[in-house]
Design a protein around this motif. Sequence first.
Motif, PDB file in Angstrom:
ATOM      1  N   GLY A  51      -8.175  -8.985   3.211  1.00 48.92           N
ATOM      2  CA  GLY A  51      -9.138  -7.749   3.075  1.00 48.92           C
ATOM      3  C   GLY A  51      -9.294  -7.472   4.665  1.00 48.92           C
ATOM      4  O   GLY A  51     -10.604  -6.842   5.063  1.00 48.92           O
ATOM      5  N   LYS A  52      -8.265  -7.755   5.661  1.00 50.35           N
ATOM      6  CA  LYS A  52      -8.932  -7.482   7.017  1.00 50.35           C
ATOM      7  C   LYS A  52      -7.966  -6.580   7.394  1.00 50.35           C
ATOM      8  O   LYS A  52      -7.689  -6.547   8.657  1.00 50.35           O
ATOM      9  CB  LYS A  52      -8.914  -9.119   7.626  1.00 50.35           C
ATOM     10  CG  LYS A  52     -10.185  -9.500   7.055  1.00 50.35           C
ATOM     11  CD  LYS A  52     -10.115 -11.148   7.390  1.00 50.35           C
ATOM     12  CE  LYS A  52     -10.992 -11.937   6.639  1.00 50.35           C
ATOM     13  NZ  LYS A  52     -10.763 -13.391   6.319  1.00 50.35           N
ATOM     14  N   GLY A  53      -6.841  -6.095   6.799  1.00 49.79           N
ATOM     15  CA  GLY A  53      -5.881  -5.075   7.337  1.00 49.79           C
ATOM     16  C   GLY A  53      -6.276  -3.779   7.502  1.00 49.79           C
ATOM     17  O   GLY A  53      -5.400  -3.024   7.472  1.00 49.79           O
ATOM     18  N   VAL A  54      -7.429  -3.444   7.328  1.00 47.47           N
ATOM     19  CA  VAL A  54      -7.805  -1.981   7.488  1.00 47.47           C
ATOM     20  C   VAL A  54      -8.710  -1.918   8.650  1.00 47.47           C
ATOM     21  O   VAL A  54      -9.541  -2.392   8.785  1.00 47.47           O
ATOM     22  CB  VAL A  54      -8.434  -1.544   6.218  1.00 47.47           C
ATOM     23  CG1 VAL A  54      -8.859  -0.076   6.276  1.00 47.47           C
ATOM     24  CG2 VAL A  54      -7.289  -1.571   4.951  1.00 47.47           C
TER      25      VAL A  54
ATOM     26  N   ALA B 220      -6.550   9.558  -1.086  1.00 44.67           N
ATOM     27  CA  ALA B 220      -6.369  10.441   0.211  1.00 44.67           C
ATOM     28  C   ALA B 220      -4.892  10.688   0.743  1.00 44.67           C
ATOM     29  O   ALA B 220      -4.207  10.060   0.262  1.00 44.67           O
ATOM     30  CB  ALA B 220      -7.149   9.306   1.203  1.00 44.67           C
TER      31      ALA B 220
ATOM     32  N   LYS C  55       0.869  -1.184   0.177  1.00 45.67           N
ATOM     33  CA  LYS C  55       0.013  -0.008  -0.073  1.00 45.67           C
ATOM     34  C   LYS C  55       0.864   1.289  -0.090  1.00 45.67           C
ATOM     35  O   LYS C  55       0.340   2.197  -0.516  1.00 45.67           O
ATOM     36  CB  LYS C  55      -1.142  -0.080   1.164  1.00 45.67           C
ATOM     37  CG  LYS C  55      -2.167  -0.967   0.985  1.00 45.67           C
ATOM     38  CD  LYS C  55      -3.298  -0.885   1.903  1.00 45.67           C
ATOM     39  CE  LYS C  55      -4.274  -2.092   1.870  1.00 45.67           C
ATOM     40  NZ  LYS C  55      -5.056  -2.156   0.637  1.00 45.67           N
TER      41      LYS C  55
ATOM     42  N   GLU D 234      -7.574   2.060  -2.894  1.00 53.59           N
ATOM     43  CA  GLU D 234      -6.494   1.109  -3.158  1.00 53.59           C
ATOM     44  C   GLU D 234      -6.498   0.403  -4.390  1.00 53.59           C
ATOM     45  O   GLU D 234      -7.580   0.602  -5.289  1.00 53.59           O
ATOM     46  CB  GLU D 234      -6.745  -0.222  -2.012  1.00 53.59           C
ATOM     47  CG  GLU D 234      -7.760  -0.851  -2.190  1.00 53.59           C
ATOM     48  CD  GLU D 234      -7.783  -2.303  -1.676  1.00 53.59           C
ATOM     49  OE1 GLU D 234      -6.521  -2.938  -1.524  1.00 53.59           O
ATOM     50  OE2 GLU D 234      -8.731  -2.861  -2.029  1.00 53.59           O
TER      51      GLU D 234
ATOM     52  N   LYS E 243      -3.785   1.330   7.935  1.00 54.82           N
ATOM     53  CA  LYS E 243      -3.837   0.070   6.997  1.00 54.82           C
ATOM     54  C   LYS E 243      -2.510  -0.697   7.188  1.00 54.82           C
ATOM     55  O   LYS E 243      -1.516   0.104   7.107  1.00 54.82           O
ATOM     56  CB  LYS E 243      -3.922   0.571   5.828  1.00 54.82           C
ATOM     57  CG  LYS E 243      -5.214   1.473   5.238  1.00 54.82           C
ATOM     58  CD  LYS E 243      -5.292   1.726   3.723  1.00 54.82           C
ATOM     59  CE  LYS E 243      -6.639   2.185   3.512  1.00 54.82           C
ATOM     60  NZ  LYS E 243      -6.906   2.300   2.054  1.00 54.82           N
TER      61      LYS E 243
ATOM     62  N   TYR F  32      -9.634   9.842   6.285  1.00 49.03           N
ATOM     63  CA  TYR F  32     -10.885   9.148   6.102  1.00 49.03           C
ATOM     64  C   TYR F  32     -11.816  10.053   4.914  1.00 49.03           C
ATOM     65  O   TYR F  32     -11.894  11.137   4.714  1.00 49.03           O
ATOM     66  CB  TYR F  32     -11.909   9.188   7.138  1.00 49.03           C
ATOM     67  CG  TYR F  32     -13.045   8.559   7.143  1.00 49.03           C
ATOM     68  CD1 TYR F  32     -13.146   7.330   6.872  1.00 49.03           C
ATOM     69  CD2 TYR F  32     -14.195   9.477   6.964  1.00 49.03           C
ATOM     70  CE1 TYR F  32     -14.513   6.592   6.961  1.00 49.03           C
ATOM     71  CE2 TYR F  32     -15.251   8.762   6.938  1.00 49.03           C
ATOM     72  CZ  TYR F  32     -15.628   7.485   6.757  1.00 49.03           C
ATOM     73  OH  TYR F  32     -16.698   6.992   6.845  1.00 49.03           O
ATOM     74  N   LEU F  33     -12.068   9.280   3.740  1.00 51.81           N
ATOM     75  CA  LEU F  33     -12.794   9.642   2.537  1.00 51.81           C
ATOM     76  C   LEU F  33     -14.228   9.390   2.683  1.00 51.81           C
ATOM     77  O   LEU F  33     -14.618   8.340   3.224  1.00 51.81           O
ATOM     78  CB  LEU F  33     -12.274   9.179   1.214  1.00 51.81           C
ATOM     79  CG  LEU F  33     -10.925   9.415   1.191  1.00 51.81           C
ATOM     80  CD1 LEU F  33     -10.376   8.555  -0.117  1.00 51.81           C
ATOM     81  CD2 LEU F  33     -10.608  10.878   0.842  1.00 51.81           C
TER      82      LEU F  33
ATOM     83  N   VAL G 104      -7.815   6.380   8.761  1.00 54.78           N
ATOM     84  CA  VAL G 104      -7.756   4.961   8.435  1.00 54.78           C
ATOM     85  C   VAL G 104      -6.245   4.546   8.719  1.00 54.78           C
ATOM     86  O   VAL G 104      -5.411   5.207   8.374  1.00 54.78           O
ATOM     87  CB  VAL G 104      -8.161   5.069   7.031  1.00 54.78           C
ATOM     88  CG1 VAL G 104      -8.158   3.523   6.607  1.00 54.78           C
ATOM     89  CG2 VAL G 104      -9.420   5.536   6.849  1.00 54.78           C
TER      90      VAL G 104
HETATM   91  N1  LIG Z   1      -9.378   6.475   3.199  1.00 55.55           N
HETATM   92  C1  LIG Z   1     -10.285   5.768   3.430  1.00 55.55           C
HETATM   93  N2  LIG Z   1     -11.622   6.601   3.634  1.00 55.55           N
HETATM   94  C2  LIG Z   1     -12.681   5.781   3.916  1.00 55.55           C
HETATM   95  N3  LIG Z   1     -12.739   4.632   3.900  1.00 55.55           N
HETATM   96  C3  LIG Z   1     -11.698   3.744   3.602  1.00 55.55           C
HETATM   97  C4  LIG Z   1     -10.493   4.392   3.421  1.00 55.55           C
HETATM   98  N4  LIG Z   1      -9.567   3.392   3.098  1.00 55.55           N
HETATM   99  C5  LIG Z   1     -10.233   1.954   3.149  1.00 55.55           C
HETATM  100  N5  LIG Z   1     -11.629   2.576   3.510  1.00 55.55           N
HETATM  101  C6  LIG Z   1     -12.517   1.369   3.928  1.00 55.55           C
HETATM  102  O1  LIG Z   1     -12.038   0.097   4.044  1.00 55.55           O
HETATM  103  C7  LIG Z   1     -12.260  -1.036   2.957  1.00 55.55           C
HETATM  104  C8  LIG Z   1     -10.834  -1.578   3.040  1.00 55.55           C
HETATM  105  O2  LIG Z   1      -9.553  -0.954   2.546  1.00 55.55           O
HETATM  106  P1  LIG Z   1      -8.640  -1.164   1.525  1.00 55.55           P
HETATM  107  O3  LIG Z   1      -7.777  -0.192   1.298  1.00 55.55           O
HETATM  108  O4  LIG Z   1      -9.895  -1.535   0.089  1.00 55.55           O
HETATM  109  O5  LIG Z   1      -7.933  -2.457   1.938  1.00 55.55           O
HETATM  110  P2  LIG Z   1      -8.206  -4.227   1.717  1.00 55.55           P
HETATM  111  O6  LIG Z   1      -9.117  -4.219   0.460  1.00 55.55           O
HETATM  112  O7  LIG Z   1      -6.631  -4.343   1.338  1.00 55.55           O
HETATM  113  O8  LIG Z   1      -8.606  -4.682   2.897  1.00 55.55           O
HETATM  114  C9  LIG Z   1     -12.641  -0.137   1.860  1.00 55.55           C
HETATM  115  O9  LIG Z   1     -13.305  -1.094   1.064  1.00 55.55           O
HETATM  116  C10 LIG Z   1     -13.130   0.959   2.456  1.00 55.55           C
HETATM  117  O10 LIG Z   1     -14.602   0.658   2.648  1.00 55.55           O
END
Ligand SMILES: Nc1ncnc2c1ncn2[C@@H]1O[C@H](COP(=O)(O)OP(=O)(O)O)[C@@H](O)[C@H]1O
Length: 420
Positions: A150-153, A118, A103, A283, A143, A187-188, A141
């Motif tokens: 898909g669980k690292g955020v 972001a 990332k 992402e 990460k 955060y978006l 946010v």
């Molecule tokens: N900057 C952000 N602002 C708001 N929501 C976010 C942001 N980044 C991630 N998210 C939320 O978290 C989810 C997972 O983040 P993502 O970057 O897609 O990581 P991964 O798919 O590797 O877990 C996104 O689908 C979104 O819903």
Amino acid sequence: MNILILGGGGREHALGWKLKQSKNVNNIYFSPGNGGTSSVGVNIEIDISDEKSLLSTIKQQNIDFVVIGPDDYLANGLTNLLEEKGIKVFGPTKEASEIEWSKSFAKQFMIEEGIPTAEFKDFSDFKEAQQYLEQSRFPIVIKADGLALGKGVVIAKNINEAQKALQEMMLEKVHGIAGNKVVIEEYLEGKEISAHAFCDGENIIMFPPAQDHKPIYDNDKGPNTGGMGTVASLPWVTKSLMKEIENTIVLPTIKGLKKRGRIFKGILFPGIMVTKSGPRVIEFNARFGDPETQSYMRILKTDLLDILLACSDGGLSKTEIEWEDEFACCIVLASAGYPKGSQKGVLINGMDNNVPKNIEIFHAGTKMDGGKLLTNGSRVLNVTAVGSDLKKSINEAYKAISSINFDGMQYRKDIGNKSL
Ligand SMILES: Nc1ncnc2c1ncn2[C@@H]1O[C@H](COP(=O)(O)OP(=O)(O)O)[C@@H](O)[C@H]1O
Ligand SMILES: [Mg+2]
């Protein structure tokens, strides 16, 4: 052609189902596959980390084309290995797919190329990250840098949640080495969509937009999962918004990667937040989405093999891609306990009922055991339907679910609602 599809999820079942309809496809092999892929082709066991056995299986089964599903195979350089051995493969190289598996690389790349995303900072040092959080605004946010299923955020609402997430990722290593580095970002606010593009290194062709539903519970409550359901296309997404995504995000990404000697062939799948100030990248993924693919394959009209080969061989500029004038919905049925842990080996009932023509059920965590269909953990089944409008496809998919059950089955009741 004989095809080998690597992976064992609903995405791979859906790709196999679609490839099976291609005029030039002979046999399809899946590794490892699942309880449903064995009705499309043959499941074979290959130890992907054992180069010799992988190559000898490809030779023995006369495989002409390898289609890679999961992100970690790309990150480990499987495409590089197969290409070196002269085997045709679908999926980007390790270098090109870094856009997904790091990332911090992706964020730095976007800054350099002026791709909207972001604001962020990345940290390898826990103390520095902690100090940064102390002067941040919330929500924020956090990460893990690497792949984390898909669980690292974590979206932290306050400093306590943020410090806890940071501690778990960087010190307790709940996602292993993926948490050696973290990205902390703005955060978006907005509506989230999945974009996909077929890429041949030079040219791209956009898919219609789709929407995933990440959290386990209705109204986006609870922890994130691999994805609980999708719809495609989206009635509220205009042609001009898709053009903007193509021109300000997808094309500059492919060009920027090429400039860095990282030619991208395969699927570029940016997760996008449609904000008040326009689309911004959440992402990048370097592969087909799961469960977006399960919806997409229901509305793709063109022969999939022709498209995948054009991506790998560089012929996308001569390829026409057509989509049905319909909408698709995919609802995921998951095991008890998912996404924290999950139950396995539970009998699945109702699958031998007459499935309506409009319904396709793609398997994920299932296995056949002595003629019985059992769950195999995590996400189990993907029930898909199509309709002349989005509402119809959603209703049909839910109707089909009512006859299927297994102990502890969980699914969201609101898939697609945000796009109606
Ligand atoms: N900057 C952000 N602002 C708001 N929501 C976010 C942001 N980044 C991630 N998210 C939320 O978290 C989810 C997972 O983040 P993502 O970057 O897609 O990581 P991964 O798919 O590797 O877990 C996104 O689908 C979104 O819903
Ligand atoms: Mg994502």
